[in-house]
Design a protein around this motif. Structure first.
Motif, PDB file in Angstrom:
ATOM      1  N   TYR A 151      46.596  37.748  39.734  1.00  0.00           N
ATOM      2  CA  TYR A 151      45.340  37.558  39.946  1.00  0.00           C
ATOM      3  C   TYR A 151      44.558  36.217  39.599  1.00  0.00           C
ATOM      4  O   TYR A 151      43.521  35.723  40.075  1.00  0.00           O
ATOM      5  N   PHE A 152      45.606  35.437  38.640  1.00  0.00           N
ATOM      6  CA  PHE A 152      44.876  34.073  38.601  1.00  0.00           C
ATOM      7  C   PHE A 152      44.693  33.252  39.867  1.00  0.00           C
ATOM      8  O   PHE A 152      43.896  32.395  40.153  1.00  0.00           O
ATOM      9  N   LEU A 178      41.283  39.718  30.502  1.00  0.00           N
ATOM     10  CA  LEU A 178      40.405  38.892  31.491  1.00  0.00           C
ATOM     11  C   LEU A 178      39.892  40.170  32.685  1.00  0.00           C
ATOM     12  O   LEU A 178      38.942  40.108  33.272  1.00  0.00           O
ATOM     13  N   ARG A 179      40.480  41.460  32.415  1.00  0.00           N
ATOM     14  CA  ARG A 179      40.055  42.468  33.391  1.00  0.00           C
ATOM     15  C   ARG A 179      38.662  42.776  33.099  1.00  0.00           C
ATOM     16  O   ARG A 179      38.025  43.802  33.558  1.00  0.00           O
ATOM     17  N   SER A 180      38.025  42.287  31.765  1.00  0.00           N
ATOM     18  CA  SER A 180      36.650  42.701  31.301  1.00  0.00           C
ATOM     19  C   SER A 180      35.784  42.168  32.206  1.00  0.00           C
ATOM     20  O   SER A 180      34.405  42.367  32.373  1.00  0.00           O
ATOM     21  N   THR A 202      40.225  44.157  38.657  1.00  0.00           N
ATOM     22  CA  THR A 202      41.442  44.296  39.314  1.00  0.00           C
ATOM     23  C   THR A 202      42.368  45.122  38.495  1.00  0.00           C
ATOM     24  O   THR A 202      42.358  45.518  37.648  1.00  0.00           O
ATOM     25  N   ASP A 203      43.369  45.767  39.360  1.00  0.00           N
ATOM     26  CA  ASP A 203      44.212  46.612  38.808  1.00  0.00           C
ATOM     27  C   ASP A 203      45.700  46.165  38.696  1.00  0.00           C
ATOM     28  O   ASP A 203      46.653  46.688  38.642  1.00  0.00           O
ATOM     29  N   THR A 204      45.611  44.653  38.486  1.00  0.00           N
ATOM     30  CA  THR A 204      46.835  43.915  38.409  1.00  0.00           C
ATOM     31  C   THR A 204      47.661  44.268  37.094  1.00  0.00           C
ATOM     32  O   THR A 204      46.947  44.543  35.903  1.00  0.00           O
ATOM     33  N   LEU A 205      49.123  44.520  36.917  1.00  0.00           N
ATOM     34  CA  LEU A 205      49.704  44.830  35.757  1.00  0.00           C
ATOM     35  C   LEU A 205      50.614  43.599  35.431  1.00  0.00           C
ATOM     36  O   LEU A 205      51.189  43.772  34.443  1.00  0.00           O
ATOM     37  N   LYS A 234      33.804  30.188  31.407  1.00  0.00           N
ATOM     38  CA  LYS A 234      34.779  29.269  30.732  1.00  0.00           C
ATOM     39  C   LYS A 234      36.345  30.036  30.941  1.00  0.00           C
ATOM     40  O   LYS A 234      37.392  29.130  31.288  1.00  0.00           O
ATOM     41  N   MET A 235      36.424  31.135  31.218  1.00  0.00           N
ATOM     42  CA  MET A 235      37.530  31.600  31.781  1.00  0.00           C
ATOM     43  C   MET A 235      38.005  31.544  33.075  1.00  0.00           C
ATOM     44  O   MET A 235      39.239  31.055  33.317  1.00  0.00           O
ATOM     45  N   GLU A 236      37.062  31.266  33.999  1.00  0.00           N
ATOM     46  CA  GLU A 236      37.305  30.702  35.418  1.00  0.00           C
ATOM     47  C   GLU A 236      37.678  29.330  35.166  1.00  0.00           C
ATOM     48  O   GLU A 236      38.703  28.999  35.896  1.00  0.00           O
ATOM     49  N   ALA A 237      37.432  28.478  34.260  1.00  0.00           N
ATOM     50  CA  ALA A 237      37.546  26.990  34.293  1.00  0.00           C
ATOM     51  C   ALA A 237      39.241  26.961  33.689  1.00  0.00           C
ATOM     52  O   ALA A 237      39.785  26.375  34.235  1.00  0.00           O
ATOM     53  N   PHE A 238      39.345  27.868  32.879  1.00  0.00           N
ATOM     54  CA  PHE A 238      40.635  28.001  32.119  1.00  0.00           C
ATOM     55  C   PHE A 238      41.615  28.311  33.411  1.00  0.00           C
ATOM     56  O   PHE A 238      42.651  27.748  33.349  1.00  0.00           O
ATOM     57  N   ILE A 239      41.254  29.320  34.059  1.00  0.00           N
ATOM     58  CA  ILE A 239      42.363  30.081  35.307  1.00  0.00           C
ATOM     59  C   ILE A 239      42.448  28.876  36.237  1.00  0.00           C
ATOM     60  O   ILE A 239      43.586  28.596  36.745  1.00  0.00           O
ATOM     61  N   CYS A 240      41.450  28.123  36.786  1.00  0.00           N
ATOM     62  CA  CYS A 240      41.539  27.205  37.752  1.00  0.00           C
ATOM     63  C   CYS A 240      42.301  25.929  37.225  1.00  0.00           C
ATOM     64  O   CYS A 240      43.144  25.426  38.128  1.00  0.00           O
ATOM     65  N   SER A 241      42.013  25.475  35.991  1.00  0.00           N
ATOM     66  CA  SER A 241      42.851  24.340  35.730  1.00  0.00           C
ATOM     67  C   SER A 241      44.304  24.826  35.337  1.00  0.00           C
ATOM     68  O   SER A 241      45.252  24.018  35.912  1.00  0.00           O
ATOM     69  N   SER A 242      44.656  25.921  35.117  1.00  0.00           N
ATOM     70  CA  SER A 242      46.009  26.286  34.831  1.00  0.00           C
ATOM     71  C   SER A 242      46.662  26.227  36.183  1.00  0.00           C
ATOM     72  O   SER A 242      47.747  25.940  36.298  1.00  0.00           O
TER      73      SER A 242
END
Length: 442
Positions: free
Chosen positions: A164-165, A255-257, A261-264, A304-312
């Motif tokens: 889901y990233f 991050l599901r909070s 998403t139902d990703t496992l 901030k979590m979006e920024a972390f995900i996109c950078s990763s």
């Protein structure tokens, strides 16, 4: 289009084979469910086999590739063992048959150990619940299902197996916030017994914790309270040792909070920017709790979590042009983020309170959780709650029990009834006196 039974590593897992060594093993975590009766190994083995089609990614092994490694379906599902060895030992990543998964039993406990190459704590929890439910069905008990307990006969959705990233990255069109280098943190390393693996569980009634937090601490969350107590213990060491670097607890967040998403697969982020060093001298616990609460509210946001995900994801895309045999050098030598956990003093993860269906919950006494990382010298703390019992497991990097002693003493002085180590809550077993370190005091 992916090949049948072959799955790309998710954005969290891709880096793990690149930084893993004999000393820095690919991280393994453990989840345990204590049932109300002794475990039947024969039925447990049958349950493990029955749910294979429901969790294809978890029943997979590592496959080498030219650019990236991947996951491919395993063929040998004889993975049930008696729990007799140390927790969270590494998997054989070169195995051609066995999955990156093991199921353990001891007395009334079922434990599952999973590699972070396949999933995170949430995915592992769903697997454990579904396994325990199928086991109980084989024993003749009917169990309801809910979002935490899957029907093993259901076909897995493709979305459960997705990274889901990439969904978040595509929604933001690759936009990433500024990600500076994290400042150094006070490093607490116990080298008394490198490779020593001994976890200790602390059981606390959930209603007692909630009453305390409402009465004394302004209704703070359980995660904030546990993080503050944990931080306070290191600050006492910090203060006595007159260190100059701040104490930081890396707090893993689901991050599901933020995203439905139902990703496992792995879908968690680690907060490393919570500095818990009061400006004034002679601080008290309330000062630390205020800093933790402020830090978590500022750092753990969707933006901030979006920024972390996109950078990763953007960084991983840059590595797509490099053959795998060169990635270790590029990531571990040239990459300034080679040690993602280095800016933290210790780690904490709380899976939260698990709401089980009543027909299932009546067979469960408690859960426990052990987390691990590629950093063997980091002390870990993990929590999970069910049936009015929260278990907090401390997993040190050596034989010292100073941090554990401090936290247990603090809980007791706060008026919380605690049971330590393997003694099950409500069992009438006396507290296990295995702690040999001297309490730091509060």
């Amino acid at each position: 289009m992916r090949k049948k039974n072959t799955y790309a590593l998710d954005s969290t897992a891709l880096i793990i084979p690149c930084v893993s060594t004999k000393r820095r093993e690919a991280p393994v975590f453990r989840l345990t469910a204590a049932l109300t009766e002794e475990i039947s190994p024969h039925l447990l083995k049958q349950a493990v086999r029955d749910i294979v089609p429901r969790f294809p990614v978890l029943y997979s092994r590592l496959k080498k590739g030219f650019i990236w490694q991947s996951l491919v379906g395993a063929s040998d599902f004889d993975i049930v063992e008696k729990d007799e060895s140390s927790p969270c030992c590494g998997f054989d990543l070169d195995s051609k048959e066995k999955p990156l998964l093991r199921v353990l039993f001891k007395n009334n406990e079922i434990s599952v150990e999973l590699s972070h190459l396949t999933s995170d704590g949430y995915g592992g929890l769903i697997y454990l619940n579904t396994l325990a439910a199928r086991y109980l069905e084989l024993k003749g008990h009917a169990t309801e299902k809910n979002r935490f307990v899957f029907d093993y006969l259901d076909k897995p959705a493709e979305s459960e197996m997705n990274d889901y990233f990439h969904n978040v990255y595509n929604e933001r069109k690759g936009a990433a916030g500024k990600q500076g280098l994290a400042s150094p943190a006070f490093q607490y390393k116990d080298k008394s017994a490198r490779g020593y693996r001994q976890s200790t569980r602390v059981f606390i009634p959930v209603d007692a914790v909630k009453a305390l937090l409402k009465r004394k601490y302004g209704g703070c969350s359980v995660t904030e309270y546990l993080t503050a107590v944990y931080s306070f213990s290191f600050l006492k060491l910090y203060e006595e040792g007159k260190k100059k670097k701040p104490v930081k607890i890396g707090v893993a967040g689901n991050l599901r909070s933020f995203w439905d998403t139902d990703t496992l697969r792995n879908f968690s982020g680690c907060l490393l920017g919570i500095n818990v060093v009061p400006d004034k001298g002679g601080y008290v616990f309330d000062d630390v709790l205020d800093l933790v609460r402020r830090g978590m509210s500022e750092e753990y946001t969707k933006e901030k979590m979006e920024a972390f995900i996109c950078s990763s994801v953007r960084y991983l895309k840059l590595l797509n042009v490099i053959p795998f045999f060169l990635k270790k050098f590029v990531i571990c030598v040239l990459n300034p983020f080679a040690k993602p956990m280095a800016p933290s003093t210790a780690l904490l993860s709380n899976l939260g309170y698990i709401d089980l269906p009543p027909s299932f919950a009546r067979f469960i006494e408690y859960y426990s959780f052990i987390t691990c990382t590629v950093e063997p010298d980091k002390m870990k703390c993990a929590a999970v709650g069910v049936n009015n019992v929260i278990s907090v497991t401390y997993f040190p990097s050596g034989k010292s029990t100073a941090i554990l002693d401090f936290c247990v003493d603090f809980f007791k002085k706060d008026g919380l009834p605690v049971t330590v180590d393997a003694a099950a809550p409500g069992s009438g077993v006396a507290e296990t006196e295995t702690r040999k370190g001297e309490p730091l005091g509060v």
